[in-house]
Motif scaffolding. Sequence first.
Motif, PDB file in Angstrom:
ATOM      1  N   VAL A 295       0.871  -1.115   0.006  1.00  6.54           N
ATOM      2  CA  VAL A 295       0.045   0.007  -0.054  1.00  6.54           C
ATOM      3  C   VAL A 295       1.031   1.216  -0.238  1.00  6.54           C
ATOM      4  O   VAL A 295       1.668   1.237   0.912  1.00  6.54           O
ATOM      5  CB  VAL A 295      -0.932  -0.022   1.135  1.00  6.54           C
ATOM      6  N   GLY A 296       0.757   2.155  -0.933  1.00 10.00           N
ATOM      7  CA  GLY A 296       1.431   3.320  -1.187  1.00 10.00           C
ATOM      8  C   GLY A 296       0.735   4.562  -0.607  1.00 10.00           C
ATOM      9  O   GLY A 296      -0.318   4.519  -0.949  1.00 10.00           O
ATOM     10  N   VAL A 297       1.520   5.430  -0.098  1.00  7.92           N
ATOM     11  CA  VAL A 297       0.935   6.820   0.292  1.00  7.92           C
ATOM     12  C   VAL A 297       1.890   7.927  -0.279  1.00  7.92           C
ATOM     13  O   VAL A 297       3.082   7.884  -0.156  1.00  7.92           O
ATOM     14  CB  VAL A 297       0.823   7.038   1.587  1.00  7.92           C
ATOM     15  N   VAL A 298       1.048   8.878  -0.866  1.00  4.63           N
ATOM     16  CA  VAL A 298       2.088  10.175  -0.909  1.00  4.63           C
ATOM     17  C   VAL A 298       0.975  11.444  -0.389  1.00  4.63           C
ATOM     18  O   VAL A 298       0.338  11.835  -0.767  1.00  4.63           O
ATOM     19  CB  VAL A 298       2.029  10.724  -2.608  1.00  4.63           C
ATOM     20  N   LEU A 299       1.322  11.425   1.057  1.00  5.00           N
ATOM     21  CA  LEU A 299       0.708  12.247   1.807  1.00  5.00           C
ATOM     22  C   LEU A 299       1.437  13.051   2.664  1.00  5.00           C
ATOM     23  O   LEU A 299       2.616  12.673   3.282  1.00  5.00           O
ATOM     24  CB  LEU A 299      -0.332  11.223   2.888  1.00  5.00           C
ATOM     25  N   PRO A 300       0.813  14.317   3.363  1.00  2.33           N
ATOM     26  CA  PRO A 300       1.622  15.130   4.328  1.00  2.33           C
ATOM     27  C   PRO A 300       1.375  14.363   5.651  1.00  2.33           C
ATOM     28  O   PRO A 300       0.483  13.420   5.945  1.00  2.33           O
ATOM     29  CB  PRO A 300       0.839  16.385   4.231  1.00  2.33           C
ATOM     30  N   ASN A 301       2.086  14.883   6.711  1.00  2.07           N
ATOM     31  CA  ASN A 301       1.998  14.402   8.145  1.00  2.07           C
ATOM     32  C   ASN A 301       0.582  14.752   8.884  1.00  2.07           C
ATOM     33  O   ASN A 301       0.823  15.747   9.434  1.00  2.07           O
ATOM     34  CB  ASN A 301       3.124  14.688   8.721  1.00  2.07           C
ATOM     35  N   ARG A 302      -0.410  14.084   8.539  1.00  2.00           N
ATOM     36  CA  ARG A 302      -1.602  14.388   9.167  1.00  2.00           C
ATOM     37  C   ARG A 302      -2.390  13.081   9.628  1.00  2.00           C
ATOM     38  O   ARG A 302      -1.758  12.012   9.298  1.00  2.00           O
ATOM     39  CB  ARG A 302      -2.537  15.071   8.044  1.00  2.00           C
ATOM     40  N   ILE A 303      -3.534  13.237  10.183  1.00  2.00           N
ATOM     41  CA  ILE A 303      -4.167  12.073  10.895  1.00  2.00           C
ATOM     42  C   ILE A 303      -4.686  10.848   9.467  1.00  2.00           C
ATOM     43  O   ILE A 303      -4.383   9.786   9.874  1.00  2.00           O
ATOM     44  CB  ILE A 303      -5.333  12.557  11.416  1.00  2.00           C
ATOM     45  N   GLY A 304      -4.900  11.731   8.529  1.00  2.00           N
ATOM     46  CA  GLY A 304      -5.220  10.787   7.288  1.00  2.00           C
ATOM     47  C   GLY A 304      -4.159   9.581   7.038  1.00  2.00           C
ATOM     48  O   GLY A 304      -4.324   8.567   6.831  1.00  2.00           O
ATOM     49  N   CYS A 305      -2.763  10.149   7.058  1.00  2.00           N
ATOM     50  CA  CYS A 305      -1.839   9.523   6.800  1.00  2.00           C
ATOM     51  C   CYS A 305      -1.445   8.402   7.823  1.00  2.00           C
ATOM     52  O   CYS A 305      -1.369   7.267   7.675  1.00  2.00           O
ATOM     53  CB  CYS A 305      -0.362  10.198   6.540  1.00  2.00           C
TER      54      CYS A 305
ATOM     55  N   ARG B 213      -0.772  -2.053  -4.619  1.00  2.00           N
ATOM     56  CA  ARG B 213      -2.103  -2.198  -5.122  1.00  2.00           C
ATOM     57  C   ARG B 213      -2.999  -1.208  -4.988  1.00  2.00           C
ATOM     58  O   ARG B 213      -4.008  -0.799  -5.844  1.00  2.00           O
ATOM     59  CB  ARG B 213      -2.731  -3.339  -4.621  1.00  2.00           C
ATOM     60  N   VAL B 214      -3.007  -0.527  -3.915  1.00  2.00           N
ATOM     61  CA  VAL B 214      -3.775   0.627  -3.590  1.00  2.00           C
ATOM     62  C   VAL B 214      -2.576   1.707  -3.114  1.00  2.00           C
ATOM     63  O   VAL B 214      -1.836   1.610  -2.553  1.00  2.00           O
ATOM     64  CB  VAL B 214      -4.689   0.333  -2.272  1.00  2.00           C
ATOM     65  N   MET B 215      -3.029   2.942  -3.611  1.00  2.00           N
ATOM     66  CA  MET B 215      -2.397   4.329  -3.212  1.00  2.00           C
ATOM     67  C   MET B 215      -3.198   5.315  -2.682  1.00  2.00           C
ATOM     68  O   MET B 215      -4.394   5.671  -3.204  1.00  2.00           O
ATOM     69  CB  MET B 215      -1.380   4.897  -4.321  1.00  2.00           C
ATOM     70  N   PHE B 216      -2.693   5.883  -1.692  1.00  2.00           N
ATOM     71  CA  PHE B 216      -3.264   7.233  -0.851  1.00  2.00           C
ATOM     72  C   PHE B 216      -2.633   8.533  -1.360  1.00  2.00           C
ATOM     73  O   PHE B 216      -1.669   8.498  -1.077  1.00  2.00           O
ATOM     74  CB  PHE B 216      -3.604   7.213   0.366  1.00  2.00           C
ATOM     75  N   VAL B 217      -3.351   9.484  -1.751  1.00  2.00           N
ATOM     76  CA  VAL B 217      -2.626  10.637  -2.370  1.00  2.00           C
ATOM     77  C   VAL B 217      -3.715  11.910  -1.696  1.00  2.00           C
ATOM     78  O   VAL B 217      -4.867  11.760  -1.618  1.00  2.00           O
ATOM     79  CB  VAL B 217      -2.662  10.784  -3.842  1.00  2.00           C
ATOM     80  N   GLN B 218      -2.864  13.072  -1.617  1.00  2.00           N
ATOM     81  CA  GLN B 218      -3.747  14.368  -1.330  1.00  2.00           C
ATOM     82  C   GLN B 218      -3.497  15.380  -2.476  1.00  2.00           C
ATOM     83  O   GLN B 218      -2.102  15.897  -2.548  1.00  2.00           O
ATOM     84  CB  GLN B 218      -3.100  14.802   0.010  1.00  2.00           C
ATOM     85  N   PRO B 219      -4.268  15.589  -3.165  1.00  4.76           N
ATOM     86  CA  PRO B 219      -4.197  16.544  -4.239  1.00  4.76           C
ATOM     87  C   PRO B 219      -3.808  18.078  -3.946  1.00  4.76           C
ATOM     88  O   PRO B 219      -2.902  18.555  -4.784  1.00  4.76           O
ATOM     89  CB  PRO B 219      -5.554  16.568  -4.940  1.00  4.76           C
ATOM     90  N   ARG B 220      -4.038  18.399  -2.853  1.00  4.20           N
ATOM     91  CA  ARG B 220      -3.759  19.905  -2.374  1.00  4.20           C
ATOM     92  C   ARG B 220      -3.089  19.980  -1.025  1.00  4.20           C
ATOM     93  O   ARG B 220      -3.627  19.459  -0.030  1.00  4.20           O
ATOM     94  CB  ARG B 220      -5.101  20.611  -2.307  1.00  4.20           C
ATOM     95  N   ILE B 221      -2.028  20.462  -0.927  1.00  2.00           N
ATOM     96  CA  ILE B 221      -1.258  20.644   0.059  1.00  2.00           C
ATOM     97  C   ILE B 221      -1.002  22.304   0.441  1.00  2.00           C
ATOM     98  O   ILE B 221      -0.938  23.103  -0.472  1.00  2.00           O
ATOM     99  CB  ILE B 221      -0.013  19.684   0.357  1.00  2.00           C
ATOM    100  N   ARG B 222      -0.291  22.419   1.735  1.00  2.00           N
ATOM    101  CA  ARG B 222       0.208  23.723   2.003  1.00  2.00           C
ATOM    102  C   ARG B 222       1.393  23.575   2.471  1.00  2.00           C
ATOM    103  O   ARG B 222       1.798  22.815   3.421  1.00  2.00           O
ATOM    104  CB  ARG B 222      -1.093  24.478   2.849  1.00  2.00           C
ATOM    105  N   TYR B 223       2.331  24.486   2.352  1.00  2.00           N
ATOM    106  CA  TYR B 223       3.569  24.323   2.896  1.00  2.00           C
ATOM    107  C   TYR B 223       4.434  25.652   2.662  1.00  2.00           C
ATOM    108  O   TYR B 223       4.279  26.226   1.512  1.00  2.00           O
ATOM    109  CB  TYR B 223       4.672  23.371   2.213  1.00  2.00           C
ATOM    110  N   GLY B 224       4.776  26.410   3.764  1.00  2.00           N
ATOM    111  CA  GLY B 224       5.532  27.632   3.864  1.00  2.00           C
ATOM    112  C   GLY B 224       4.475  28.834   3.344  1.00  2.00           C
ATOM    113  O   GLY B 224       4.950  29.618   2.811  1.00  2.00           O
ATOM    114  N   GLY B 225       3.196  28.730   3.637  1.00  2.00           N
ATOM    115  CA  GLY B 225       2.320  29.691   3.334  1.00  2.00           C
ATOM    116  C   GLY B 225       1.827  29.694   2.009  1.00  2.00           C
ATOM    117  O   GLY B 225       1.005  30.596   1.585  1.00  2.00           O
ATOM    118  N   LYS B 226       2.159  28.654   1.236  1.00  2.00           N
ATOM    119  CA  LYS B 226       1.662  28.545  -0.280  1.00  2.00           C
ATOM    120  C   LYS B 226       0.982  27.191  -0.347  1.00  2.00           C
ATOM    121  O   LYS B 226       1.226  26.167   0.164  1.00  2.00           O
ATOM    122  CB  LYS B 226       2.767  28.461  -1.244  1.00  2.00           C
ATOM    123  N   ASP B 227      -0.282  27.490  -1.054  1.00  2.00           N
ATOM    124  CA  ASP B 227      -1.133  26.334  -1.286  1.00  2.00           C
ATOM    125  C   ASP B 227      -0.559  25.754  -2.841  1.00  2.00           C
ATOM    126  O   ASP B 227      -0.388  26.313  -3.646  1.00  2.00           O
ATOM    127  CB  ASP B 227      -2.630  26.736  -1.655  1.00  2.00           C
TER     128      ASP B 227
END
Length: 647
Positions: free
Chosen positions: A140-150, A186-200
Motif C-alpha cells: 500500500v503506497g501513500v503520497v501524503l503529508p503528516n496528518r491524521i489521514g496518513c 495495489r492501492v495508493m492514497f494521495v492528497q491533491p492539495r497541500i500547503r507548505y510555507g504559506g503557499k497552497d
Amino acid sequence: MDRSVLWRPEGEALRDSALARFSRDCGIDPGDYETLHAWSIADPGAFWSRLWDFAGVKGERGPVALERDPAAPMTGARFFPEARLNIAETLLAGAHPERAVLELDETGARAELSADALKAEVARVARGLREAGVMPGDRVGVVLPNRIGCLVTHLASLAVGAVWTSCSPDFGLAGILDRIGQVSPRVMFVQPRIRYGGKDIDLAGRLGDLAGRIDGLETLVTIGEGEVKAPMPVIAWDDFGSEGPLEFEPRAFDDPCYILYTSGTTGAPKAIVHRTGGVLLQQLKEHMLHGDLRPGDSFLWYTNTAWMMYHWAIAGMGCGATTVLYDGAPILRARDGLDCSPLWKAVEAETLTHLGISPKYLSSVMEQGYRPGEAHDLSSLRWLMSAGSPVSPQQYDWIYDAISPDMGFASISGGTEIMGCFLLGSPLHPVRRGQLTVKGLGMAVNVFDERGAPVLGRPGELVCTEPFPSMPRTFWGPDGDARYRKSYFSERAEIWTHGDHATFHPDGTAVIHGRSDCTLNPGGVRIGTADIYNVCAQFPELEDFIVFGRPVEGDEEIVLCIKMTEGARADADLARAIRSKLRSECSPRHVPGAIYCVGDIPMTVNGKRVEGAARSVVSGKAVANRGSLANAGCLDEYAALSERTAL
C-alpha cells in the motif's frame, strides 16, 4: 566540576524511569548500565524476550527467542521464528484513551482523535483495503503529508497485513517513481492539495501522471479537496471502506511491514524491506527505555512522511503517549522576517513532553537569534531530541542556554536501514557537550580501526558485531539478498559495517564524525566532515556550508563551499578566519585548500547535505541520481568551481 556535563537526571530517574524498572526486573542495579548493556548483547534471546513482556507486545512470542546459524551468525540469525503478532494491534492497544493523536499545522489549525475514534477510522480503512482486494504482503503506497489521514492508512495497512510504503508530497514525480514505483502497490492514497510555507500547492496533475505510471496499481484514494484523473478507479477518502469491527491479521516476526528507501544520492534508491517484529521491538525499546516516554506524555517529531523518523515517532503510541503530528513548515515567512515560533508554540499550547528536530533546524533558529525559552513557557518539555546529522558542541551550548537548562537532550544516531538507533539517550545518564550518550541496549556497537580491532578514543568505522531483530529482511527486487549483504557485510564478513566514522570514549559516550563515504583523506589522514562543520557553525555570517575532497596530483585537497547569510560578504578576511579557527580547534590537516562562496548547498529532500554529489560534479563525474536532490540545479555552479579563484 565536570564542565562537559550540561544536564544531570534527578535521583528519581533511578527509581521511576522505565529503564530503571527494566534493569531491576533483569536483576541489575540501574546505576550499572555497563552490565545491563553487556548482558543485553551477550544473551540477546533473553534480553529481547524480557523486553517483549516488559513492553506489553500483543501476540504470541513462541518458545524460541533466537535461532543462530554458526555459518552466518549475523545474516542467518532468526529472532522469534514461531511468533505471531501485528504492529497495529500493539500500538493501538497502547494509545492514549482521550487523546491518541493530535494534528497541528502551520496555519494554527488543530484536530485530535481519542483512541476509540482512531480505532474506528482504522477499522473503516482496513475494511476498504480488504474490499479493494489487498492481501497480506501486498503493498500500500501513500503520497501524503503528516496528518491524521496518513496515520490511519499506516495503521490500517499494518492491520490487514499489508506492507506500507510512503513518499512525501514534496518529492518530485521522478523521485516518487524511483521509490514507490519499484514495489508496485495495489492501492495508493494521495492528497491533491497541500500547503507548505504559506503557499497552497496543487498536485492533482502530477499525481494523476504518477498513478498512470505505477505498475500494478488498481485503486487510487484521494484525501481532501482536488480531483485526480487516473486510469483506474479513484475513490474519495470518505467513501472508502465501511463501518465494522477492527481485525488484525497475525504476522510472522520476519514478515515484511514497511519498505523504506535510501537517499538515492549514489544511484537508484534502495528499497529496504523491514521485519514486523524487529521494527516493533526496536522502537518500543528506544521510546520506552531510552527516550523515557511514559503514559500520558505527548511527543512531536518534526518530520515528513518519507523519513524513517515518521515511522519511529508513530511507535511512541505504544507507550501510552499522545502522537502529535505537524504538517507544514517549522519556520514561516513573516512581514518582519522569519517566524521561528510554530514548534515552540506547540510545546507551550499542548504541554508537549518530547520534541524532535534536526541539527539543520537548530542552526536556522540560532541564526535568527530566536530564544525559545524566553518566548514561550517550555516547562512541560522533559526531552529534546535530534537526528539526521551530528549536533555540534556549540549547538549543545545553545540548547541549554536558549531553550531550557532543565531538560534532557538526546542526539540519536542510527538509520533507515535499521529503523532505529545504535547510539541514543538515557534517562539515567548525564548529557555531555557534543557527545551521544549511550550505546543502545541489545546493540553490540563498536568502532574498528583499519586492522579490524576495536579502539577507544580515536576514530574508526562504526560496526555492530551481534545480530539484532530490526536488521532488514532484504532489499526489494532482483538479487535483493545479495545487494543487502553487499551493502552492509562486504567489508567485514558477518559484521554490520554501518558507514559512519565515529569515536567511542571510555565513559561510554560517542561522537559521529560523518559518513565514511564522505570522509576526507588529505595526505592519507582520515578526517570527518562533522569536525569542519562544527567550526563553520560558529560563524554567524555563514548560512550553510558543505565540504568534500577534490583529487589533486595523487592526493586530495579539502574544498569548503560556503553560502552567506543575507547582507554578509565573503572575502579573504573571512576565509583567513575560518582557516585559523580550523587550525586551532581541529588541526592543520582540517584546513581547506580552497574555499568558494556559492549560491546554494546541494540537499536531499530531507535536508541532508549531499557531499558526494558536490564531489562528483567538481571532479567531472556524473551524479548518479539527481532526482534525489531537492535543488539539483545548484550543482551547475559546482561544475565550474575549478575555473574560479578560491578565497
